[in-house]
Design an enzyme around this catalytic site. Structure first.
Site, short mmCIF file in Angstrom:
data_model
loop_
_atom_site.label_atom_id
_atom_site.label_comp_id
_atom_site.label_asym_id
_atom_site.label_seq_id
_atom_site.Cartn_x
_atom_site.Cartn_y
_atom_site.Cartn_z
N LYS A 13 -32.39 -56.06 2.62
CA LYS A 13 -31.40 -56.56 3.53
C LYS A 13 -30.30 -56.02 3.46
O LYS A 13 -29.72 -55.56 4.59
CB LYS A 13 -31.22 -58.05 3.09
CG LYS A 13 -32.59 -59.10 3.01
CD LYS A 13 -31.94 -60.39 3.07
CE LYS A 13 -31.48 -60.66 1.63
NZ LYS A 13 -32.38 -60.44 0.44
N ARG A 88 -28.67 -69.40 1.88
CA ARG A 88 -29.89 -69.47 0.77
C ARG A 88 -30.53 -70.86 0.39
O ARG A 88 -31.48 -70.89 -0.27
CB ARG A 88 -29.50 -68.68 -0.44
CG ARG A 88 -29.81 -67.31 -0.81
CD ARG A 88 -29.12 -66.65 -2.08
NE ARG A 88 -29.64 -65.64 -2.60
CZ ARG A 88 -29.31 -64.37 -2.61
NH1 ARG A 88 -28.39 -64.18 -1.62
NH2 ARG A 88 -29.74 -63.31 -3.10
N ARG A 122 -33.99 -49.93 -8.50
CA ARG A 122 -33.16 -49.78 -7.87
C ARG A 122 -31.84 -49.24 -8.46
O ARG A 122 -31.46 -49.68 -9.65
CB ARG A 122 -32.73 -51.13 -7.01
CG ARG A 122 -31.60 -51.13 -6.11
CD ARG A 122 -31.52 -52.47 -5.31
NE ARG A 122 -31.30 -53.76 -6.05
CZ ARG A 122 -31.04 -54.78 -5.28
NH1 ARG A 122 -31.36 -54.94 -3.77
NH2 ARG A 122 -30.72 -55.98 -6.19
N ARG A 153 -27.96 -52.67 -11.27
CA ARG A 153 -27.42 -54.09 -11.31
C ARG A 153 -27.94 -54.75 -12.53
O ARG A 153 -28.99 -54.52 -13.10
CB ARG A 153 -27.85 -54.86 -10.04
CG ARG A 153 -26.62 -54.76 -8.97
CD ARG A 153 -27.31 -55.18 -7.68
NE ARG A 153 -27.55 -56.47 -7.81
CZ ARG A 153 -27.88 -57.45 -6.67
NH1 ARG A 153 -27.70 -56.83 -5.43
NH2 ARG A 153 -28.52 -58.69 -6.95
N ARG A 164 -34.93 -64.83 -10.15
CA ARG A 164 -34.52 -64.84 -8.54
C ARG A 164 -35.34 -64.99 -7.51
O ARG A 164 -35.31 -65.61 -6.54
CB ARG A 164 -33.72 -63.49 -8.39
CG ARG A 164 -32.36 -63.26 -9.22
CD ARG A 164 -31.99 -61.86 -9.32
NE ARG A 164 -31.75 -61.13 -8.09
CZ ARG A 164 -31.61 -59.87 -7.97
NH1 ARG A 164 -31.94 -58.85 -9.06
NH2 ARG A 164 -31.51 -59.11 -6.80
P1 AMP Z 1 -27.64 -60.58 -3.78
O1 AMP Z 1 -27.01 -59.54 -4.03
O2 AMP Z 1 -27.74 -61.23 -2.42
O3 AMP Z 1 -29.15 -60.41 -4.55
O4 AMP Z 1 -26.98 -61.70 -4.79
C1 AMP Z 1 -26.94 -61.87 -6.29
C2 AMP Z 1 -26.68 -63.09 -6.69
O5 AMP Z 1 -25.29 -63.78 -6.18
C3 AMP Z 1 -27.61 -64.02 -6.53
O6 AMP Z 1 -28.73 -64.06 -7.56
C4 AMP Z 1 -26.82 -65.40 -6.52
O7 AMP Z 1 -26.76 -65.65 -7.92
C5 AMP Z 1 -25.55 -65.14 -6.03
N1 AMP Z 1 -25.58 -65.55 -4.72
C6 AMP Z 1 -25.76 -64.62 -3.58
N2 AMP Z 1 -25.60 -65.03 -2.36
C7 AMP Z 1 -25.87 -66.60 -2.79
C8 AMP Z 1 -26.05 -67.77 -1.89
N3 AMP Z 1 -25.84 -67.88 -0.67
N4 AMP Z 1 -25.92 -69.00 -2.46
C9 AMP Z 1 -25.80 -68.84 -3.77
N5 AMP Z 1 -25.85 -67.97 -4.69
C10 AMP Z 1 -25.81 -66.57 -4.19
#
Ligand code: AMP
Length: 206
Positions: A13, A88, A122, A153, A164
């Site tokens: 994404k 989400r 990654r 990360r 996740r």
């Molecule tokens: P991402 O970089 O999109 O993989 O997000 C990393 C982490 O941020 C996720 O595992 C969640 O802990 C938090 N996070 C990101 N977006 C959301 C969301 N829309 N709702 C809740 N937690 C989020």
């Protein structure tokens, strides 16, 4: 255009959003990036969110929705947005419909068995924020684009990745049905070359 990128962690994404947002002239808004930056800056949102990111769990809706609402009220989002990682949960989607409803939702689909190796391999550049996979790097510590230092990360480790993915299936996957019901869903196969996925996304938006 107001656009959402849906899909599991590791679907690509963020990588695709960078190119598509530039193409459409709308800001790329990644809630994951916003949380990581809030954590780094030790803001109240960052302090609250840190334990959830560390565990691979979703940050509570109230915190996340407030952060996105504030971001979407900024000038650059007046003519549209590309949201990556939000909504989400169905409650986040309902809140977004009230704040500024999307025109289209692109679901980037990648089978689970491909995601673990994509995520564990990654690497991200600390300087230009490019994303790479170790299998394509000659030097896994140095960015092939700008020479910056690459890092992994902290939530890209197998245990956290499993949490996740579980959160994705339990809380985020139902959004596919939600947006299908609203006639806004476009589906794209994310399990192919970056350029092919990019073209498929633009084609589905035409
Ligand atoms: P991402 O970089 O999109 O993989 O997000 C990393 C982490 O941020 C996720 O595992 C969640 O802990 C938090 N996070 C990101 N977006 C959301 C969301 N829309 N709702 C809740 N937690 C989020």
């Amino acid at each position: 255009m107001k656009l959402i990128f849906l899909g599991p962690p590791g679907a690509g994404k963020g990588t695709q959003a960078a190119g598509v947002s530039a193409h459409l002239g709308v800001p790329h808004i990644s809630t994951g990036d916003m949380f990581r930056s809030a954590i780094q800056n030790q803001t109240p949102t960052g302090i609250e969110a840190k334990k959830y990111l560390d565990a691979g769990e979703l940050v509570p809706d109230s915190v996340t929705i407030a952060m996105v609402k504030e971001r979407l009220s900024m000038d650059d989002a007046r003519n549209g947005y590309l949201l990556d990682g939000f909504p989400r949960t169905v409650d986040q989607a309902i809140a977004l419909d009230e704040i500024s409803a999307p025109d289209a939702v692109v679901d980037i689909d990648v089978p689970d068995e491909r995601l673990m190796s994509r995520l564990t391999g990654r690497r991200i550049c600390g300087k230009c924020h490019g994303t790479f996979h170790v299998s394509k790097l000659t030097d896994e510590h140095t960015c092939p684009i700008c020479g910056g230092e690459l890092y992994q990360r902290s939530d890209d480790h197998p245990d956290t990745i499993s949490t996740r993915l579980k959160a994705y299936h339990a809380s985020t996957e139902p959004l596919i049905g939600y947006y299908k019901g609203l006639g806004k869903l476009r589906q794209v196969n994310g399990d192919s070359q970056l350029e092919d996925v990019f073209k498929a996304i633009l084609a589905t938006l035409e």
